[in-house]
Design a protein around this motif. Structure first.
Motif, PDB file in Angstrom:
ATOM      1  N   GLN A   1       0.836  -1.201   0.000  1.00 12.01           N
ATOM      2  CA  GLN A   1       0.000   0.000   0.000  1.00 12.01           C
ATOM      3  C   GLN A   1       0.869   1.249   0.000  1.00 12.01           C
ATOM      4  O   GLN A   1       1.949   1.271   0.589  1.00 12.01           O
ATOM      5  CB  GLN A   1      -0.901   0.012   1.235  1.00 12.01           C
ATOM      6  N   SER A   2       0.389   2.277  -0.657  1.00 11.92           N
ATOM      7  CA  SER A   2       1.118   3.534  -0.678  1.00 11.92           C
ATOM      8  C   SER A   2       1.109   4.165   0.713  1.00 11.92           C
ATOM      9  O   SER A   2       0.156   4.010   1.477  1.00 11.92           O
ATOM     10  CB  SER A   2       0.502   4.487  -1.697  1.00 11.92           C
ATOM     11  N   ARG A   3       2.197   4.892   1.006  1.00 16.07           N
ATOM     12  CA  ARG A   3       2.339   5.525   2.309  1.00 16.07           C
ATOM     13  C   ARG A   3       2.229   7.035   2.185  1.00 16.07           C
ATOM     14  O   ARG A   3       2.778   7.630   1.265  1.00 16.07           O
ATOM     15  CB  ARG A   3       3.702   5.192   2.926  1.00 16.07           C
ATOM     16  N   MET A   4       1.541   7.621   3.111  1.00 17.65           N
ATOM     17  CA  MET A   4       1.607   9.061   3.297  1.00 17.65           C
ATOM     18  C   MET A   4       2.505   9.301   4.510  1.00 17.65           C
ATOM     19  O   MET A   4       2.159   8.925   5.630  1.00 17.65           O
ATOM     20  CB  MET A   4       0.233   9.671   3.534  1.00 17.65           C
ATOM     21  N   VAL A   5       3.664   9.908   4.269  1.00 25.00           N
ATOM     22  CA  VAL A   5       4.628  10.161   5.331  1.00 25.00           C
ATOM     23  C   VAL A   5       4.554  11.640   5.688  1.00 25.00           C
ATOM     24  O   VAL A   5       4.628  12.506   4.809  1.00 25.00           O
ATOM     25  CB  VAL A   5       6.055   9.782   4.904  1.00 25.00           C
ATOM     26  N   VAL A   6       4.397  11.921   6.983  1.00 25.07           N
ATOM     27  CA  VAL A   6       4.272  13.290   7.469  1.00 25.07           C
ATOM     28  C   VAL A   6       5.405  13.554   8.455  1.00 25.07           C
ATOM     29  O   VAL A   6       5.605  12.790   9.407  1.00 25.07           O
ATOM     30  CB  VAL A   6       2.909  13.516   8.163  1.00 25.07           C
TER      31      VAL A   6
END
Length: 518
Positions: free
Chosen positions: A431-436
């Motif tokens: 799954q794609s990651r949203m990194v903050v």
């Protein structure tokens, strides 16, 4: 002391590699979240306490005692260096100005004591910690082959080559014809420049002719060895030539080092420029720019950037960021309480979506003002997409759905710290990651890297991966220094004085004139 967090993020290609900046260091992480490499951009930050000054003082005063030969040689070396350059003039302050000439011994003691106390006061003052080589912007090309870093203060744009495995190289190779070859750079004076991503021989400035012309001019100026005949005049001529050469060398050393490649001025605003985007429509390229004076300008692309197609007008406060979640849709945000959606080609406002109210309801934000720091579109299969919005000093990411030219609120992702930047990392087969990147406002050492991971499309069943916190580039600063580096967007908001001086608030200006008349 507080650690300086990771500030800017970007994904390098489609192999799950993440690049993050912290201070003057760049870090690359692999698809398994392991640290791959560290890359230094410049000097480390200066000491923020008296320890650095104390160490420097100890080094200067640690000469061997008992009158040894080594101590004598060190003292002679110091005296020789001081004699070579005269000391600067000192201004009389405090007790030094009150020293009486009638009591020379006491006066000398008082002056020495005053000097000692002044040195101690200077040593206790904290040294400026914000180095000029800190990264203030981090971007990557679409294929991840190059990383562009902007460092503040020293006006530098660094281009690093990515070898495809997470290693950043200072030497860059030539790009192919179909790759990105131009960088658009906007400055606070409202100008946009086009710089070559990798300067070639065609982009270098030709300074040979100018240097030859300057040397010819100096040779023709005044007398020369063909016009003087006496020994005295000849010696005077040689002395003049020597002084002229020394002065020219001094000028060369003092002159700022400028770019050695072409930089084309494309367009300019009359206000501070805050955001730039590139778009295309009907086979033509466009440059979209937003500024502090609530304007969004639509200009033609290179080489017709001087042509203005239209403006997108409607904001009532500063614009800090713009993005294109869809080719024909522009979304802008800044100091207003809503996000604006535009048909940028026609210069028409299509819709607004509330942001401040969601911040109050879901993120427990107090106050009636927010400052948008970033808009991050994420394209998914089909016509619909997502848009993530983050605000300064708001511990949340606001998610909107983008469909049919409209924004629809979806959810609020609450965070453990203030979001600084967002990147979407594509991992093959996962799954794609949203990194903050987060500012967690913690004191002392911490095992947390401050990189929050949210799996896109996940309902929470899977445990998101964790990025490590590298120790090699850790930077500890005082909390005010950290905030001075991280939080600058809110300062774009105009005050009443700004409006009056800019001519924007005519009512306030009239009131001031009436008061002055009274």
């Amino acid at each position: 002391m507080a650690p300086l967090p990771f500030q800017f993020l970007c994904a390098l290609g489609q192999d799950g590699i993440l690049c993050a900046s912290r201070g003057d260091m760049l870090y690359t992480f692999g698809a398994d979240c392991s640290l791959i490499a560290e890359h230094s951009l410049g000097a480390r930050p200066a000491a923020t306490s008296t320890e650095g000054a104390k160490e420097e003082e100890e080094k200067r005063t640690q000469a061997p005692q008992n009158g040894s030969s080594e101590a004598t040689s060190q003292a002679q070396g110091v005296e020789g260096s001081e004699a070579a350059t005269p000391p600067p003039k000192r201004r009389k302050v405090g007790s030094e100005a009150a020293v009486s000439s009638a009591q020379p011994a006491a006066g000398i003691d008082q002056a020495q004591q005053a000097n000692g106390s002044q040195k101690r006061k200077n040593a206790e003052k904290p040294v400026e910690a914000t180095e000029k080589s800190y990264a203030i912007l981090l971007k990557a090309t679409s294929n991840g082959s190059h990383v562009v870093v902007v460092t503040g203060g020293n006006k530098t744009v660094c281009v690093l080559e990515h070898d495809g495995k997470g290693i950043l190289l200072n030497s860059v190779k030539a790009l192919t014809a179909d790759g990105e070859k131009t960088i658009l750079v906007a400055d606070k004076f409202g100008d946009v420049y086009a710089l070559p991503l990798i300067p070639s021989a065609d982009d270098s400035l030709d300074e040979g002719a100018a240097a030859l012309q300057e040397s010819t001019r100096l040779a023709r100026k005044g007398a020369n060895n063909l016009t003087v005949h006496t020994q005295r005049n000849l010696k005077a001529l040689e002395e003049q030539a020597r002084q002229r050469a020394a002065k020219q060398q001094q000028k060369e050393q003092q002159k700022e080092t400028g770019p050695t490649f072409k930089q084309d001025l494309l367009l300019g605003h009359v206000s501070m420029l805050t955001s730039v985007a590139v778009a295309s429509a009907d086979g033509r390229s466009y440059i979209l720019t937003g500024d502090r004076d609530e304007h969004i300008r639509v200009s033609r692309g290179i080489p017709q950037a001087h042509v203005i197609d239209n403006f997108c007008l409607g904001h009532t406060s500063f614009i800090s960021t713009i993005c294109l979640p869809q080719p024909d849709l522009l979304v802008s945000g800044g100091g207003d309480s809503e996000l604006y959606a535009w048909d940028w080609k026609a210069g028409v406002l299509k819709s607004k979506v509330e942001l401040l109210q969601h911040a109050k309801n879901e993120a427990n934000v107090d106050g009636d003002k927010i400052a948008v720091t970033g808009l991050y579109p994420y394209n998914v299969a089909g016509d619909a997409g997502l848009l993530m919005a983050v605000c300064e000093r708001v511990k949340a990411v606001f998610v909107f759905k983008v469909q049919d030219g409209k924004l629809t609120y979806v959810e609020t992702i609450n965070l453990a710290g203030y979001p600084l930047d967002v990147a979407f990392v594509q991992v093959p087969g996962q799954q794609s990651r949203m990194v903050v990147s987060l500012d967690q406002d913690i004191e002392g050492p911490s095992s947390s890297s401050g990189l929050y991971v949210h799996l896109l499309g996940s309902e929470g069943q899977q445990q998101p991966p964790v990025y490590p916190n590298p120790e090699g580039g850790r930077i500890d600063l005082s909390r005010p220094e950290v905030e001075k580096i991280l939080y600058t967007v809110g300062n774009l908001r105009k005050t009443e004085f700004d409006d009056v001086t800019a001519g924007g608030d005519q009512v306030a200006a009239g009131e001031i004139e009436e008061k002055l008349a009274q």
